[in-house]
Design a protein around this motif. Structure first.
Motif, PDB file in Angstrom:
ATOM      1  N   GLU A 107      36.020  46.190  45.416  1.00 37.70           N
ATOM      2  CA  GLU A 107      34.602  45.884  45.659  1.00 37.70           C
ATOM      3  C   GLU A 107      33.754  46.239  44.445  1.00 37.70           C
ATOM      4  OE1 GLU A 107      36.294  46.909  49.774  1.00 37.70           O
ATOM      5  OE2 GLU A 107      36.591  47.522  47.682  1.00 37.70           O
ATOM      6  N   LEU A 108      34.071  47.374  43.823  1.00 37.76           N
ATOM      7  CA  LEU A 108      33.305  47.800  42.657  1.00 37.76           C
ATOM      8  C   LEU A 108      33.472  46.816  41.502  1.00 37.76           C
ATOM      9  CD1 LEU A 108      31.588  49.850  41.154  1.00 37.76           C
ATOM     10  CD2 LEU A 108      33.666  51.164  40.678  1.00 37.76           C
ATOM     11  N   MET A 109      34.689  46.380  41.237  1.00 37.34           N
ATOM     12  CA  MET A 109      34.912  45.426  40.156  1.00 37.34           C
ATOM     13  C   MET A 109      34.224  44.091  40.442  1.00 37.34           C
ATOM     14  SD  MET A 109      38.861  46.102  38.914  1.00 37.34           S
ATOM     15  CE  MET A 109      39.553  45.493  40.448  1.00 37.34           C
ATOM     16  N   THR A 110      34.294  43.654  41.695  1.00 36.70           N
ATOM     17  CA  THR A 110      33.647  42.402  42.063  1.00 36.70           C
ATOM     18  C   THR A 110      32.145  42.483  41.836  1.00 36.70           C
ATOM     19  OG1 THR A 110      35.345  41.959  43.724  1.00 36.70           O
ATOM     20  CG2 THR A 110      33.276  40.755  43.935  1.00 36.70           C
ATOM     21  N   ALA A 111      31.544  43.599  42.244  1.00 34.47           N
ATOM     22  CA  ALA A 111      30.094  43.767  42.078  1.00 34.47           C
ATOM     23  C   ALA A 111      29.709  43.788  40.602  1.00 34.47           C
ATOM     24  CB  ALA A 111      29.645  45.056  42.762  1.00 34.47           C
ATOM     25  N   ARG A 112      30.504  44.484  39.784  1.00 36.76           N
ATOM     26  CA  ARG A 112      30.238  44.541  38.354  1.00 36.76           C
ATOM     27  C   ARG A 112      30.307  43.152  37.714  1.00 36.76           C
ATOM     28  NH1 ARG A 112      29.040  47.822  33.651  1.00 36.76           N
ATOM     29  NH2 ARG A 112      28.156  49.644  34.652  1.00 36.76           N
ATOM     30  N   LEU A 113      31.331  42.411  38.069  1.00 33.04           N
ATOM     31  CA  LEU A 113      31.480  41.066  37.537  1.00 33.04           C
ATOM     32  C   LEU A 113      30.315  40.169  37.966  1.00 33.04           C
ATOM     33  CD1 LEU A 113      35.305  40.627  38.126  1.00 33.04           C
ATOM     34  CD2 LEU A 113      34.177  40.432  35.898  1.00 33.04           C
ATOM     35  N   GLN A 114      29.911  40.280  39.225  1.00 35.91           N
ATOM     36  CA  GLN A 114      28.835  39.427  39.727  1.00 35.91           C
ATOM     37  C   GLN A 114      27.522  39.696  39.008  1.00 35.91           C
ATOM     38  OE1 GLN A 114      29.193  36.785  42.142  1.00 35.91           O
ATOM     39  NE2 GLN A 114      27.351  36.391  40.925  1.00 35.91           N
ATOM     40  N   ALA A 149      44.890  45.018  41.759  1.00 38.51           N
ATOM     41  CA  ALA A 149      43.474  44.836  41.439  1.00 38.51           C
ATOM     42  C   ALA A 149      43.113  43.360  41.383  1.00 38.51           C
ATOM     43  CB  ALA A 149      43.148  45.518  40.103  1.00 38.51           C
ATOM     44  N   ALA A 150      44.003  42.550  40.829  1.00 39.66           N
ATOM     45  CA  ALA A 150      43.758  41.103  40.767  1.00 39.66           C
ATOM     46  C   ALA A 150      43.671  40.503  42.167  1.00 39.66           C
ATOM     47  CB  ALA A 150      44.869  40.421  39.963  1.00 39.66           C
ATOM     48  N   LYS A 151      44.544  40.947  43.057  1.00 33.01           N
ATOM     49  CA  LYS A 151      44.508  40.454  44.440  1.00 33.01           C
ATOM     50  C   LYS A 151      43.225  40.876  45.141  1.00 33.01           C
ATOM     51  CE  LYS A 151      49.526  40.271  45.000  1.00 33.01           C
ATOM     52  NZ  LYS A 151      50.722  40.889  45.633  1.00 33.01           N
ATOM     53  N   ALA A 152      42.769  42.098  44.865  1.00 34.42           N
ATOM     54  CA  ALA A 152      41.512  42.564  45.461  1.00 34.42           C
ATOM     55  C   ALA A 152      40.340  41.717  44.980  1.00 34.42           C
ATOM     56  CB  ALA A 152      41.284  44.040  45.115  1.00 34.42           C
ATOM     57  N   LEU A 153      40.340  41.351  43.707  1.00 34.09           N
ATOM     58  CA  LEU A 153      39.288  40.476  43.184  1.00 34.09           C
ATOM     59  C   LEU A 153      39.377  39.083  43.808  1.00 34.09           C
ATOM     60  CD1 LEU A 153      39.342  41.382  39.377  1.00 34.09           C
ATOM     61  CD2 LEU A 153      37.447  41.761  40.962  1.00 34.09           C
ATOM     62  N   ALA A 154      40.582  38.587  43.975  1.00 31.91           N
ATOM     63  CA  ALA A 154      40.760  37.248  44.551  1.00 31.91           C
ATOM     64  C   ALA A 154      40.252  37.192  45.983  1.00 31.91           C
ATOM     65  CB  ALA A 154      42.235  36.850  44.481  1.00 31.91           C
ATOM     66  N   ARG A 155      40.400  38.281  46.713  1.00 31.85           N
ATOM     67  CA  ARG A 155      39.948  38.301  48.111  1.00 31.85           C
ATOM     68  C   ARG A 155      38.434  38.329  48.221  1.00 31.85           C
ATOM     69  NH1 ARG A 155      44.287  42.036  48.675  1.00 31.85           N
ATOM     70  NH2 ARG A 155      42.840  43.793  48.528  1.00 31.85           N
ATOM     71  N   ARG A 156      37.753  38.840  47.210  1.00 28.90           N
ATOM     72  CA  ARG A 156      36.328  39.122  47.364  1.00 28.90           C
ATOM     73  C   ARG A 156      35.407  38.286  46.485  1.00 28.90           C
ATOM     74  NH1 ARG A 156      39.336  43.701  47.752  1.00 28.90           N
ATOM     75  NH2 ARG A 156      38.939  45.049  49.544  1.00 28.90           N
ATOM     76  N   GLY A 157      35.894  37.835  45.324  1.00 31.03           N
ATOM     77  CA  GLY A 157      34.960  37.341  44.328  1.00 31.03           C
ATOM     78  C   GLY A 157      34.699  35.853  44.305  1.00 31.03           C
ATOM     79  N   GLY A 158      35.588  35.024  44.835  1.00 33.47           N
ATOM     80  CA  GLY A 158      35.412  33.590  44.769  1.00 33.47           C
ATOM     81  C   GLY A 158      35.479  33.038  43.354  1.00 33.47           C
ATOM     82  N   PHE A 159      36.266  33.689  42.487  1.00 34.93           N
ATOM     83  CA  PHE A 159      36.368  33.250  41.102  1.00 34.93           C
ATOM     84  C   PHE A 159      37.311  32.054  40.978  1.00 34.93           C
ATOM     85  CE2 PHE A 159      35.602  37.873  41.090  1.00 34.93           C
ATOM     86  CZ  PHE A 159      34.370  37.881  40.454  1.00 34.93           C
ATOM     87  N   LYS A 160      37.173  31.330  39.880  1.00 38.09           N
ATOM     88  CA  LYS A 160      38.042  30.184  39.641  1.00 38.09           C
ATOM     89  C   LYS A 160      39.497  30.628  39.569  1.00 38.09           C
ATOM     90  CE  LYS A 160      38.873  26.436  36.343  1.00 38.09           C
ATOM     91  NZ  LYS A 160      38.403  25.798  35.067  1.00 38.09           N
TER      92      LYS A 160
END
Length: 240
Positions: A107-114, A149-160
């Motif tokens: 969640e923290l990485m997703t928020a930072r990226l957003q 960590a990559a899987k956690a980002l994939a679940r939350r971020g909606g990235f390409k």
């Protein structure tokens, strides 16, 4: 004032054998960030690279909460760190997960990226995340932590797309960066040390990549709050 039942907190990182002083200074700064969140609590921080410093830092500690400032639970965390602490005279401690495996990191990485994508005006679904990490040719643990960590980002971020890549094993950072199009680099490292200041920019330059690069995970201001949650959980579980 801290209660008597509150354990001291000991934060330990790998450090940089070639530049030990700069990383010891970084750890002192990290300890200050922890103390700001833990007023009255004893917090000590040290690297393994400054070999003569560790015994001085752990002197007088009894059963602290250890917070390993590492990105995986490989050999350094499971074997080398406990051995070094024992050699330094620390006989008992309880440990949080290493930084890279702490609950809530996705969640923290997703928020930072957003936040950064909003500043750039980029849509997540049009952006690839290059998750640059250390890797290891001799252990699967660093790769496993990065892939988690990559899987956690994939679940939350909606990235390409999210592409893990490594300094010490394939796929190489330059190979991923060369073909990623609109992309942002997230350095999955605990400190701003040699891999982040040397290897990573060299790899990106070799790929002619000129996109945005975030600070490494371990230096984000929000990361200490994430670690505090793990420390608090461990404190409560130990007291139960």
């Amino acid at each position: 004032m801290a209660q008597a039942t509150e354990r001291a907190v000991l934060v330990v990182s790998h450090g940089s054998p070639s530049h030990p002083v700069s990383q010891e200074i970084a750890m002192r700064d990290l300890a200050c960030r922890f103390r700001a969140l833990l007023p009255g609590r004893e917090v000590r921080a040290v690297t393994l690279a400054a070999r003569t410093v560790l015994p001085k830092v752990v002197a007088g500690l009894e059963d602290p909460i250890l917070c390993p400032w590492f990105m995986s639970d490989g050999w350094f965390v499971r074997t080398h760190l406990p051995n070094r602490l024992a050699e330094a005279g620390l006989s008992r401690w309880v440990s949080t997960p290493p930084l890279g495996l702490m609950p809530g990191l996705g969640e923290l990485m997703t928020a930072r990226l957003q936040v950064r994508l909003d500043q750039l005006g980029w849509a997540p679904e049009q952006t690839t995340v290059i998750l640059a990490a250390h890797g290891s040719p001799s252990s699967a643990k660093p790769r496993e932590a990065t892939e988690a960590a990559a899987k956690a980002l994939a679940r939350r971020g909606g990235f390409k797309a999210i592409h893990p890549c490594y300094v010490d094993e394939p796929p190489a950072i330059r190979d991923i960066a060369r073909r990623s199009g609109q992309a942002i680099v997230l350095p999955f490292f605990a400190a701003r040390a040699g891999h982040v200041t040397g290897d990573l920019p060299e790899e990106l330059a070799a790929a002619a990549f000129d996109g945005p690069v975030l600070d490494p995970v371990g230096v984000w201001p929000e990361t200490t709050a994430l670690a505090l949650a793990a420390i608090t959980h461990l404190q409560r579980a130990s007291a139960a």
